[in-house]
Structure formats: C-alpha cells, structure tokens
Design a protein around this motif. Structure first.
Motif, PDB file in Angstrom:
ATOM      1  N   SER A  18      49.715  40.712  30.466  1.00 17.64           N
ATOM      2  CA  SER A  18      49.555  39.744  31.306  1.00 17.64           C
ATOM      3  C   SER A  18      48.865  40.143  31.975  1.00 17.64           C
ATOM      4  CB  SER A  18      51.161  39.332  31.545  1.00 17.64           C
ATOM      5  OG  SER A  18      51.228  40.764  32.365  1.00 17.64           O
ATOM      6  N   VAL A  19      48.202  39.323  32.949  1.00 16.93           N
ATOM      7  CA  VAL A  19      47.652  39.783  33.724  1.00 16.93           C
ATOM      8  C   VAL A  19      47.911  38.916  35.078  1.00 16.93           C
ATOM      9  CG1 VAL A  19      45.392  39.197  33.095  1.00 16.93           C
ATOM     10  CG2 VAL A  19      45.977  37.321  33.312  1.00 16.93           C
ATOM     11  N   ASP A  20      48.026  39.176  36.157  1.00 17.84           N
ATOM     12  CA  ASP A  20      48.052  39.219  37.655  1.00 17.84           C
ATOM     13  C   ASP A  20      47.284  38.327  38.136  1.00 17.84           C
ATOM     14  OD1 ASP A  20      49.768  38.429  39.738  1.00 17.84           O
ATOM     15  OD2 ASP A  20      49.738  40.354  40.126  1.00 17.84           O
ATOM     16  N   ALA A  21      47.390  37.674  38.670  1.00 19.54           N
ATOM     17  CA  ALA A  21      46.353  36.493  39.493  1.00 19.54           C
ATOM     18  C   ALA A  21      46.729  36.511  40.513  1.00 19.54           C
ATOM     19  CB  ALA A  21      45.814  34.868  38.960  1.00 19.54           C
ATOM     20  N   VAL A  22      45.673  37.400  41.003  1.00 19.11           N
ATOM     21  CA  VAL A  22      45.676  37.504  42.916  1.00 19.11           C
ATOM     22  C   VAL A  22      45.371  36.725  43.679  1.00 19.11           C
ATOM     23  CG1 VAL A  22      46.257  39.690  42.257  1.00 19.11           C
ATOM     24  CG2 VAL A  22      43.691  38.683  42.780  1.00 19.11           C
ATOM     25  N   VAL A  23      44.494  35.610  43.395  1.00 15.39           N
ATOM     26  CA  VAL A  23      43.690  34.620  44.269  1.00 15.39           C
ATOM     27  C   VAL A  23      43.737  33.312  43.527  1.00 15.39           C
ATOM     28  CG1 VAL A  23      42.404  36.156  45.887  1.00 15.39           C
ATOM     29  CG2 VAL A  23      41.265  35.262  44.094  1.00 15.39           C
ATOM     30  N   THR A  24      43.330  32.031  44.019  1.00 16.46           N
ATOM     31  CA  THR A  24      42.805  30.739  43.212  1.00 16.46           C
ATOM     32  C   THR A  24      41.410  31.072  43.434  1.00 16.46           C
ATOM     33  OG1 THR A  24      43.585  29.576  45.229  1.00 16.46           O
ATOM     34  CG2 THR A  24      45.103  29.747  44.182  1.00 16.46           C
ATOM     35  N   TYR A  25      41.558  29.519  42.240  1.00 17.35           N
ATOM     36  CA  TYR A  25      40.261  29.249  42.225  1.00 17.35           C
ATOM     37  C   TYR A  25      39.307  28.889  43.276  1.00 17.35           C
ATOM     38  CZ  TYR A  25      41.936  28.596  37.286  1.00 17.35           C
ATOM     39  OH  TYR A  25      42.459  28.817  35.807  1.00 17.35           O
ATOM     40  N   PRO A  51      42.223  22.115  35.622  1.00 15.05           N
ATOM     41  CA  PRO A  51      40.961  23.156  37.043  1.00 15.05           C
ATOM     42  C   PRO A  51      40.826  24.369  36.824  1.00 15.05           C
ATOM     43  CG  PRO A  51      43.598  22.906  36.561  1.00 15.05           C
ATOM     44  CD  PRO A  51      43.334  22.365  35.485  1.00 15.05           C
ATOM     45  N   LEU A  52      40.572  25.231  35.369  1.00 11.70           N
ATOM     46  CA  LEU A  52      39.753  26.333  34.902  1.00 11.70           C
ATOM     47  C   LEU A  52      38.176  25.647  34.727  1.00 11.70           C
ATOM     48  CD1 LEU A  52      38.921  29.009  34.592  1.00 11.70           C
ATOM     49  CD2 LEU A  52      39.600  28.817  31.498  1.00 11.70           C
ATOM     50  N   ILE A  53      38.109  24.622  34.467  1.00 11.48           N
ATOM     51  CA  ILE A  53      36.650  23.655  33.552  1.00 11.48           C
ATOM     52  C   ILE A  53      35.910  23.011  35.240  1.00 11.48           C
ATOM     53  CG2 ILE A  53      35.498  22.429  32.903  1.00 11.48           C
ATOM     54  CD1 ILE A  53      36.714  24.431  30.763  1.00 11.48           C
ATOM     55  N   GLU A  54      37.022  22.563  35.811  1.00 15.70           N
ATOM     56  CA  GLU A  54      36.080  22.056  37.011  1.00 15.70           C
ATOM     57  C   GLU A  54      35.556  23.328  37.921  1.00 15.70           C
ATOM     58  OE1 GLU A  54      34.663  19.972  39.928  1.00 15.70           O
ATOM     59  OE2 GLU A  54      35.626  18.781  38.036  1.00 15.70           O
TER      60      GLU A  54
END
Length: 91
Positions: A18-25, A51-54
């Motif tokens: 797991s990784v902790d995403a601390v901010v959004t795109y 959303p990732l590709i965008e």
C-alpha cells in the motif's frame, strides 16, 4: 509524495502493498518527476478516460521526467508524450 484520485491508502489487489496518497491530482499541477507504477491488476485502474490518464496528459507537458514501471508503461505510455522506461533483469 504520492498522488492519487483522493487522499488515503491505495492497496494493491493482493493486499500486500500500500501507499498513502497524501494529495489529489488536482493539487499537483507541476511535479518534477512522475513515476507511474504498474503490476498485476492495474489495467482496469488505468482506463483511457480515467482520472490518472487525464492528469498525466496535463502534467506531462511540463514535468522534466515522466517515467513508469511494469504495466504502468503500457497505459501511461500511450498518453504521455515523453515516457522513458528502464527494465533490469538479474541474470
């Protein structure tokens, strides 16, 4: 810093990493380096219109390095204009 669609833990399909995403795109518009991970089960998460590709389409215009590993190259590489990948095998 790990970036994601929303903040919080992102767990792989096996539950072993797991990784902790601390901010959004939306909060990261000018990164120095982008590394797109991959691996088993990631193809569905990398939909062509997701959303990732965008986000990659946007940040790849200015980031000095857009790179990937494993299956991240398959999807992200089609969308990023500059993508470098290195694969090292023991042997």
């Amino acid at each position: 810093m790990f970036v994601g669609e929303r903040p919080g833990l992102v767990v792989n399909d096996l539950g072993s990493l797991s990784v902790d995403a601390v901010v959004t795109y939306a909060e990261v518009s000018d990164p120095d380096v982008v590394l797109v991970g991959g691996g088993a089960g990631q193809q569905d998460r990398m939909a062509d219109d997701g959303p990732l590709i965008e986000w990659l389409r946007i940040v790849d215009r200015t980031t000095p390095w857009t790179t990937s590993v494993c299956t991240g190259r398959v999807r992200a590489g089609r969308r990023a204009r500059r993508l470098s990948t290195a694969v090292t095998t023991a042997g």
